[in-house]
Write a protein that holds these residues in place. Sequence first.
Motif, PDB file in Angstrom:
ATOM      1  N   GLY A  17       0.835  -1.198   0.000  1.00 13.16           N
ATOM      2  CA  GLY A  17       0.000   0.000   0.000  1.00 13.16           C
ATOM      3  C   GLY A  17       0.870   1.249   0.000  1.00 13.16           C
ATOM      4  N   ASP A  18       1.908   1.253   0.837  1.00  8.08           N
ATOM      5  CA  ASP A  18       2.792   2.419   0.910  1.00  8.08           C
ATOM      6  C   ASP A  18       3.523   2.611  -0.412  1.00  8.08           C
ATOM      7  N   GLY A  19       3.944   1.485  -1.013  1.00  5.03           N
ATOM      8  CA  GLY A  19       4.690   1.544  -2.265  1.00  5.03           C
ATOM      9  C   GLY A  19       3.887   2.183  -3.377  1.00  5.03           C
ATOM     10  N   LEU A  20       2.580   2.060  -3.283  1.00  6.40           N
ATOM     11  CA  LEU A  20       1.730   2.611  -4.351  1.00  6.40           C
ATOM     12  C   LEU A  20       1.354   4.065  -4.106  1.00  6.40           C
ATOM     13  N   ALA A  21       1.639   4.556  -2.912  1.00  4.95           N
ATOM     14  CA  ALA A  21       1.263   5.936  -2.585  1.00  4.95           C
ATOM     15  C   ALA A  21       1.881   6.870  -3.613  1.00  4.95           C
ATOM     16  N   GLY A  22       1.090   7.815  -4.120  1.00  6.44           N
ATOM     17  CA  GLY A  22       1.581   8.779  -5.094  1.00  6.44           C
ATOM     18  C   GLY A  22       1.405   8.325  -6.537  1.00  6.44           C
ATOM     19  N   THR A  23       1.107   7.020  -6.744  1.00  7.61           N
ATOM     20  CA  THR A  23       0.862   6.535  -8.109  1.00  7.61           C
ATOM     21  C   THR A  23      -0.499   7.040  -8.594  1.00  7.61           C
ATOM     22  N   PRO A  24      -0.572   7.518  -9.836  1.00  4.57           N
ATOM     23  CA  PRO A  24      -1.896   7.935 -10.338  1.00  4.57           C
ATOM     24  C   PRO A  24      -2.879   6.745 -10.318  1.00  4.57           C
ATOM     25  N   LEU A  25      -4.092   6.987  -9.867  1.00  3.29           N
ATOM     26  CA  LEU A  25      -5.099   5.919  -9.790  1.00  3.29           C
ATOM     27  C   LEU A  25      -5.259   5.209 -11.133  1.00  3.29           C
ATOM     28  N   VAL A  26      -5.275   5.978 -12.247  1.00  2.00           N
ATOM     29  CA  VAL A  26      -5.547   5.386 -13.562  1.00  2.00           C
ATOM     30  C   VAL A  26      -4.508   4.331 -13.940  1.00  2.00           C
ATOM     31  N   GLU A  27      -3.326   4.412 -13.337  1.00  2.00           N
ATOM     32  CA  GLU A  27      -2.287   3.446 -13.711  1.00  2.00           C
ATOM     33  C   GLU A  27      -2.529   2.050 -13.146  1.00  2.00           C
ATOM     34  N   LEU A  28      -3.483   1.940 -12.233  1.00  2.00           N
ATOM     35  CA  LEU A  28      -3.806   0.607 -11.699  1.00  2.00           C
ATOM     36  C   LEU A  28      -4.550  -0.223 -12.741  1.00  2.00           C
ATOM     37  N   PHE A  29      -5.070   0.443 -13.750  1.00  2.00           N
ATOM     38  CA  PHE A  29      -5.963  -0.234 -14.691  1.00  2.00           C
ATOM     39  C   PHE A  29      -5.392  -0.226 -16.102  1.00  2.00           C
ATOM     40  N   ASP A  30      -5.860  -1.206 -16.848  1.00  2.00           N
ATOM     41  CA  ASP A  30      -5.465  -1.306 -18.247  1.00  2.00           C
ATOM     42  C   ASP A  30      -6.438  -0.476 -19.067  1.00  2.00           C
ATOM     43  N   GLY A  31      -5.983   0.734 -19.462  1.00  2.00           N
ATOM     44  CA  GLY A  31      -6.875   1.693 -20.116  1.00  2.00           C
ATOM     45  C   GLY A  31      -7.413   1.213 -21.453  1.00  2.00           C
ATOM     46  N   SER A  32      -6.721   0.256 -22.077  1.00  7.31           N
ATOM     47  CA  SER A  32      -7.161  -0.158 -23.414  1.00  7.31           C
ATOM     48  C   SER A  32      -8.207  -1.270 -23.355  1.00  7.31           C
ATOM     49  N   ALA A  33      -8.358  -1.867 -22.153  1.00  7.05           N
ATOM     50  CA  ALA A  33      -9.276  -3.005 -22.070  1.00  7.05           C
ATOM     51  C   ALA A  33     -10.726  -2.550 -22.018  1.00  7.05           C
ATOM     52  N   GLY A  34     -11.612  -3.472 -22.249  1.00  7.72           N
ATOM     53  CA  GLY A  34     -13.033  -3.160 -22.137  1.00  7.72           C
ATOM     54  C   GLY A  34     -13.640  -2.937 -23.485  1.00  7.72           C
ATOM     55  N   GLU A  35     -14.893  -3.309 -23.588  1.00  8.36           N
ATOM     56  CA  GLU A  35     -15.480  -3.270 -24.913  1.00  8.36           C
ATOM     57  C   GLU A  35     -16.338  -2.035 -25.161  1.00  8.36           C
ATOM     58  N   SER A  36     -16.567  -1.213 -24.134  1.00  9.82           N
ATOM     59  CA  SER A  36     -17.377  -0.029 -24.426  1.00  9.82           C
ATOM     60  C   SER A  36     -16.653   1.238 -23.974  1.00  9.82           C
ATOM     61  N   GLU A  37     -17.108   2.333 -24.508  1.00  8.62           N
ATOM     62  CA  GLU A  37     -16.555   3.638 -24.189  1.00  8.62           C
ATOM     63  C   GLU A  37     -16.550   3.873 -22.679  1.00  8.62           C
ATOM     64  N   ARG A  38     -17.634   3.431 -22.072  1.00  8.82           N
ATOM     65  CA  ARG A  38     -17.830   3.649 -20.638  1.00  8.82           C
ATOM     66  C   ARG A  38     -16.612   3.204 -19.832  1.00  8.82           C
ATOM     67  N   GLN A  39     -16.015   2.088 -20.295  1.00  7.21           N
ATOM     68  CA  GLN A  39     -14.911   1.542 -19.523  1.00  7.21           C
ATOM     69  C   GLN A  39     -13.609   2.311 -19.731  1.00  7.21           C
ATOM     70  N   ARG A  40     -13.579   3.125 -20.758  1.00  2.00           N
ATOM     71  CA  ARG A  40     -12.342   3.877 -20.983  1.00  2.00           C
ATOM     72  C   ARG A  40     -12.456   5.275 -20.386  1.00  2.00           C
ATOM     73  N   SER A  41     -13.529   5.495 -19.633  1.00  2.00           N
ATOM     74  CA  SER A  41     -13.833   6.875 -19.271  1.00  2.00           C
ATOM     75  C   SER A  41     -13.344   7.287 -17.890  1.00  2.00           C
ATOM     76  N   LEU A  42     -12.522   6.458 -17.220  1.00  2.00           N
ATOM     77  CA  LEU A  42     -12.087   6.819 -15.870  1.00  2.00           C
ATOM     78  C   LEU A  42     -11.375   8.185 -15.818  1.00  2.00           C
ATOM     79  N   PRO A  43     -10.374   8.413 -16.701  1.00  2.00           N
ATOM     80  CA  PRO A  43      -9.704   9.726 -16.629  1.00  2.00           C
ATOM     81  C   PRO A  43     -10.685  10.872 -16.833  1.00  2.00           C
ATOM     82  N   PHE A  44     -11.618  10.670 -17.703  1.00  2.00           N
ATOM     83  CA  PHE A  44     -12.621  11.690 -18.008  1.00  2.00           C
ATOM     84  C   PHE A  44     -13.467  12.014 -16.774  1.00  2.00           C
ATOM     85  N   LEU A  45     -13.926  10.937 -16.100  1.00  2.00           N
ATOM     86  CA  LEU A  45     -14.742  11.128 -14.901  1.00  2.00           C
ATOM     87  C   LEU A  45     -13.941  11.855 -13.828  1.00  2.00           C
TER      88      LEU A  45
END
Length: 693
Positions: A50-78
């Motif tokens: 947990g400490d090691g991840l402190a400061g890491t952007p949240l979006v980097e935990l996820f694979d931004g290219s995965a998912g079949e709909s726009e909705r799933q690529r929208s985390l940075p937008f939200l």
Amino acid sequence: MAPPGLQMNEALRLLQNYEESGRGWFWATNAEGRLTYISETVAARLGKSGDGLAGTPLVELFDGSAGESERQRSLPFLLTRQSKIDELPLRAALEEEECWWAVSGRPFYSEGGQFQGYRGSGTDITAQRRSAEDASRLALYDSLTGLANRHHISKKLETTLAAFSQQDRSCAVMLLDLDRFKQVNDTLGHPAGDELLKQVAQRLLKIVGDKEMVSRLGGDEFQIILPDKDDRGELGDLAGEIIASLSQPYSVDGSRCIIGASVGVAISPFDGTKSGDLIRNADLALYAAKGNGRGRFRFYSQDLHQAAEDRRVLEEDLRDALVRNEMHLAYQPVVNAKSNVVTGVEALLRWNHPERGPISPAVFIPIAEESNLILSIGEWVLRTACADAATWPGDMRVAVNVSPIQFANEGLPKLVMHALASSGLPPERLELEITESVFLGDSSETNRMFEALKGVGVRLALDDFGTGYSSLSYLQTAPFDKIKIDQSFVRDATVAGSRNAAIIAAIVALAEALDMETTAEGIESLDQLDLIRKLNVSHVQGYVYSKPVPNANLLEQTETGAWTIKPSGPARQRNDRFHMYRKVGAIHGNHRYEVVIRNLSATGALIEGLLDVPLGTQFVIDFGEGQLATATVRRSVKHQQGVEFEQSLVSDGNGGLCTRHRVSPYLIAEATKRIATTLELPAFSTVNDWKKD
Ligand code: C2E
Ligand code: MG
Ligand code: MG
């Protein structure tokens, strides 16, 4: 009520428990979207603390290219819009394993209303997603073989045909049915049947290539879609390749088994433009292929509708044929090729239909086999043949044909014993003729039947050798007393360049080594008889000695003791052109003549009906149903012309010929309109004009 501090502690402990259970996790970010908190359980899955991840952007935990709909690529937008995040399915940025989370979160603000970051939670949804995927795969694919299922392939065919009809493209459909699969299923059990189907699917995929175009419709039925295929030469080759591949032996649960396959082919737009019509027509072609003795393919043509109806009527009539006394046996002599002495006869079933006259067993036996009528008919043949043979003087043998359906019936040895006992015929005077197809299915059952029949003391002959799988290994494993070499095999042997003579010599040598007799079937001409004698075949059966004769004739011939026949017949076999009388059109310029085809081969035809046509004249021969062949006159004598086709005809799967390509029904309609408006005078006079003179 507990004081607020205690309450708070309790809540923290509960959350901690929840985190540790792995069912859910929490996260928090600062205003830049970088993690300020994350549950240890999740950090561990990502290979961090947990400490090691402190400061890491949240979006980097996820694979931004995965998912079949726009909705799933929208985390940075939200996140930039500071919107609420609701159960957003996101794939973890993990390379090796697939892990999905549903992530929720809410922005939080300072007392002054300044955006501070997010606080949120997540849950693991990998398992749910997987089962949802499975469910949709199940809806589209056959769970046993992994091929497309009936629903999926019929949707596919519909959309393909709809798209293709706009673009004038063609599409072929093959329907495929396994021969004798039921036998394997019944004798080796359903798990073995399932395994066999999987192997069939593998073989089909290997040949067809495109996984999406091959489907199991259910049971042992398969369907293949072949977009942009309309060349019947190619399609026939492909069907032949499929049948050959599926007919190779299988190893299932340590047992060896062999099945076969039949194929029906229909091609859009010629045989239908709607998927329902196309499938119905392919099915009719499949039915006809099976009726032709299985292991065949057949193209759809319009006359199959009538043929299917004829067959249905015939099957009905066949049910009463025995009781109405419409059947009798004819006996064809089997003659010692050296001494011309008749050593035995083969019993051949004859059906005299009250309206249609004599019907060939080649036509009605397959119908009897399909409807299981063969069991009662076969029993009658066996009893009658034994009873007749018991009255013949001397020790002449009688051979009886046994259908594979009878052979697969446990009661056969008992039936044979009964027929022998009630007629008083010694077992060694009865010979059962069996075809290679009995080796299809389970080999241990087959061997047991062979032993049982040998136990009764009858002789066994392998019939029609050279037409089916023709494996010499059958001869070594099964206790045959005789091999009958099929007519087609001998017929080809007299043709220059044929290797059949060498093969017959090898069969004879093997048979001699195994102490078996050989009989050449269907010998008609003296040159064939000559060849057969040179090849040391021991017995001959054919018109060169005698046609099948009624029992009364046979009795007359044998009255005086040994029956000897002097061979007689044409000096040589006629060539193998198809002899026929078929009306077709011959189109020259803008004129269409009626002519008759007298014989036909893949490369040419002899036509009749036009007078004095110059050599080199080009015709388009119209065989009907859009089958047009360009032909050039090469010989011309009065009312007969020998024409050569520009492109060879191909097999129709039924011993006949058809054109490779057909003219689209749309084009024909258009052309007919045009021709009607520009008619010229005919260039040739017809035989009818000539007769009028
Ligand atoms: P098969 O057992 O191979 O019988 C030989 C066939 O060849 C017979 O045709 C016979 O008439 C014909 N044949 C013999 N010599 C010549 C010849 O020189 N030239 C020509 N062109 N043909 C010749 P058939 O009687 O039409 O029988 C056809 C098939 O029907 C038989 O072939 C056999 O498989 C089946 N069959 C006939 N009777 C029975 C029966 O009682 N039971 C069963 N299960 N099948 C039968
Ligand atoms: Mg036979
Ligand atoms: Mg035969």
